[in-house]
Enzyme design. Structure first.
Site, PDB file in Angstrom:
ATOM      1  N   ASP A  80       0.845  -1.192   0.000  1.00 49.98           N
ATOM      2  CA  ASP A  80       0.000   0.000   0.000  1.00 49.98           C
ATOM      3  C   ASP A  80       0.880   1.242   0.000  1.00 49.98           C
ATOM      4  OD1 ASP A  80      -2.264   1.591   0.038  1.00 49.98           O
ATOM      5  OD2 ASP A  80      -2.771   1.201   2.143  1.00 49.98           O
ATOM      6  N   LYS A  81       0.243   2.381  -0.156  1.00 49.79           N
ATOM      7  CA  LYS A  81       0.894   3.687  -0.139  1.00 49.79           C
ATOM      8  C   LYS A  81       0.146   4.587   0.833  1.00 49.79           C
ATOM      9  CE  LYS A  81      -0.128   7.995  -1.999  1.00 49.79           C
ATOM     10  NZ  LYS A  81      -1.477   8.647  -1.978  1.00 49.79           N
ATOM     11  N   HIS A  82       0.872   5.483   1.480  1.00 46.64           N
ATOM     12  CA  HIS A  82       0.240   6.483   2.349  1.00 46.64           C
ATOM     13  C   HIS A  82       0.832   7.842   2.032  1.00 46.64           C
ATOM     14  CE1 HIS A  82      -1.626   8.301   5.888  1.00 46.64           C
ATOM     15  NE2 HIS A  82      -0.486   8.948   6.036  1.00 46.64           N
ATOM     16  N   SER A  83      -0.030   8.856   1.933  1.00 42.43           N
ATOM     17  CA  SER A  83       0.400  10.244   1.743  1.00 42.43           C
ATOM     18  C   SER A  83       0.122  11.028   3.005  1.00 42.43           C
ATOM     19  CB  SER A  83      -0.355  10.878   0.566  1.00 42.43           C
ATOM     20  OG  SER A  83      -0.148  12.281   0.542  1.00 42.43           O
ATOM     21  N   THR A 120      -9.095  11.204   0.627  1.00 41.84           N
ATOM     22  CA  THR A 120      -9.394  10.250  -0.437  1.00 41.84           C
ATOM     23  C   THR A 120     -10.810   9.698  -0.322  1.00 41.84           C
ATOM     24  OG1 THR A 120      -7.060   9.659  -0.670  1.00 41.84           O
ATOM     25  CG2 THR A 120      -8.674   8.061  -1.470  1.00 41.84           C
ATOM     26  N   ARG A 168      -4.974  14.503  21.054  1.00 42.07           N
ATOM     27  CA  ARG A 168      -3.863  15.317  20.542  1.00 42.07           C
ATOM     28  C   ARG A 168      -4.385  16.514  19.759  1.00 42.07           C
ATOM     29  NH1 ARG A 168      -1.304  11.490  16.771  1.00 42.07           N
ATOM     30  NH2 ARG A 168       0.013  13.266  16.198  1.00 42.07           N
ATOM     31  N   SER A 183       0.894   6.965  14.698  1.00 47.40           N
ATOM     32  CA  SER A 183      -0.487   7.056  14.231  1.00 47.40           C
ATOM     33  C   SER A 183      -0.624   6.493  12.823  1.00 47.40           C
ATOM     34  CB  SER A 183      -0.946   8.521  14.269  1.00 47.40           C
ATOM     35  OG  SER A 183      -2.252   8.658  13.762  1.00 47.40           O
ATOM     36  N   LYS A 187      -1.931   1.911  11.827  1.00 49.04           N
ATOM     37  CA  LYS A 187      -3.048   1.536  10.950  1.00 49.04           C
ATOM     38  C   LYS A 187      -2.560   0.731   9.749  1.00 49.04           C
ATOM     39  CE  LYS A 187      -4.580   5.868  10.616  1.00 49.04           C
ATOM     40  NZ  LYS A 187      -3.960   6.671  11.692  1.00 49.04           N
ATOM     41  N   LYS A 188      -1.417   1.108   9.202  1.00 45.68           N
ATOM     42  CA  LYS A 188      -0.890   0.379   8.049  1.00 45.68           C
ATOM     43  C   LYS A 188      -0.424  -1.019   8.445  1.00 45.68           C
ATOM     44  CE  LYS A 188      -1.717   3.446   4.971  1.00 45.68           C
ATOM     45  NZ  LYS A 188      -2.754   3.181   3.938  1.00 45.68           N
TER      46      LYS A 188
END
Length: 436
Positions: A80-83, A120, A168, A183, A187-188
């Protein structure tokens, strides 16, 4: 160790062991640790930081606070990818189907927009019928049959993060690099990935607004992810201007449709999307090197297989079967569309990118608090890249709004956000560095 002693240790600059961190996260999840204690530890970490060992322990404990997925039924690498978020960043909509077309499985768990950054999930929910929050069975079915699924985080994945982030957010401790790292990665990791690729934004439209802060976050994310057992690389990319020529929800989906079908492709957006796809293919073992990955990703885009998979994914998750054939028939449109002209000759020399994002929020296309409603139809299109030569009557944006009053307000805000100068500016690269 007592919770107050954990706080005291970190307040005084000490290092917490994994057992104490795990105990704190258990209390965070079952709410035996009070909101005040969570806020106190967050503030202590904000000022004192965390070692890589502590950050890994926090990430793993938050991952283990809920369900941890695995994908034994898949015969393809899971990547997967995260931005870290920006303006006009619709990369995920094209990247997931490109990667799937090349042979990866992409269970893409995404978020909603908050503040000036777009989300997204909000974009995907512009498509009528699309189920952004499917049950686990449908999620697994779509990933298995289509190769990718773009959905939202369920309450069962890393639930400790949801409470921790909420506290936070109201205690001015969001910007802590180790807490951001835990954080994102908790999740990933809970999604059962074999590898991860990160797009860390840098610039005046990014969460990390300087190269130094962006690089710090990229290194932290890569080192902690690898320390937690997940191979990870990161690209640091420029967010000193909108990435796509559209900013909003439905308008960015329309931009993605044009990208996938080949009708129009913003050059900077194309470069970032293909570079991230190449990284994903190398991480998943399907490309020998980034150059090979780049060629494979470009081929999947050019031969139409990525578009086919996107359309298949949309339909599998409840959307129309002919979405890419006629996106305008399915996407909502704002009743007022007005061109905002430059007003003078010159060059586009600079953007207040955060200001562009806040313009979309003011139109109703974003939110300032979780749970705020979003108007999917409003937004901006025709945004010009820095360096564009313009004349006084050249449109620098098209405003999509609900009323003339909204258009007037958005136009005034956009005039402040776009700088027009007499000379062409120095051009910055869109990919600034690579980590991992």
């Amino acid at each position: 160790m007592l919770t107050q002693e954990i706080i005291r240790t970190k307040r005084d600059g000490g290092e917490l062991d994994a057992a104490d961190i795990a105990g704190f996260v258990r209390g965070l999840t079952d709410e035996s640790v009070t909101e005040g204690q969570v806020a106190a530890l967050a503030m202590a970490v904000f000022f004192r930081g965390m070692s890589r060992t502590e950050a890994v322990a926090l990430t793993l404990a938050m991952r283990d606070s809920g369900e941890v997925l695995s994908w034994p039924e898949l015969d393809r690498p899971v990547v997967d990818k995260h931005s870290t978020g920006g303006v006009g960043d619709n990369v995920s909509l094209m990247l997931a189907p490109i990667a799937a077309a090349c042979g990866l499985a992409v269970p893409m768990i995404s978020g909603r927009g908050l503040g000036h950054t777009g989300g997204t999930l909000d974009k995907m929910e512009s498509i009528p019928g699309y189920q952004a929050m499917p049950d686990n069975a449908l999620f697994r079915k779509v990933v298995g049959s289509v190769g990718c699924a773009i959905i939202g985080q369920t309450g069962n994945l890393a639930p400790a993060d949801k409470r921790f982030y909420g506290i936070r957010d109201v205690t001015a401790t969001v910007e802590s690099v180790p807490l951001i790292t835990a954080s994102i990665l908790s999740k990933k990791l809970a999604a059962g990935l074999g590898a991860l690729v990160l797009d860390v934004k840098s610039g005046n439209g990014a969460f990390m607004d300087t190269p130094e802060r962006s690089l710090e976050l990229a290194r932290s994310l890569v080192e902690v992810a690898v320390g937690a057992g997940m191979p990870t690389t990161a690209l640091v990319t420029d967010m000193n201007q909108p990435l796509a020529s559209a900013a909003g929800n439905a308008v960015e989906v329309r931009n993605a449709a044009d990208f996938l079908t080949g009708s129009a492709r913003d050059p900077r957006l194309l470069e970032v999307t293909l570079a991230l796809a190449a990284e994903m293919l190398v991480s998943g073992g399907l490309a020998a090197n980034p150059e090979d990955g780049l060629a494979r990703a470009r081929a999947a885009l050019e031969d139409g297989s990525a578009a086919e998979i996107f359309n298949w994914m949309v339909h599998a998750l409840g959307g129309p079967s002919d979405f890419l054939a006629d996106p305008d028939r399915h996407l909502g449109t704002a009743p007022v569309k007005t061109a905002l002209t430059a007003g003078r000759d010159g060059y586009v020399t600079d953007y207040d990118t955060r200001g562009v994002g806040l313009c979309v929020v003011a139109l109703g296309g974003g939110r300032t608090r979780p749970g705020d409603p979003v108007d999917h139809a409003v937004g901006l299109t025709g945004l010009l890249p820095i360096g564009t030569r313009i004349e006084r009557d050249t449109p620098i944006a098209f405003v999509h709004a609900r009323s003339d009053d909204q258009v007037a307000a958005a136009s005034a805000q956009m005039r402040k956000a776009v700088t027009i100068g007499d000379a062409p500016p120095a051009m910055a690269p869109v990919i600034l560095s690579r980590q991992g």
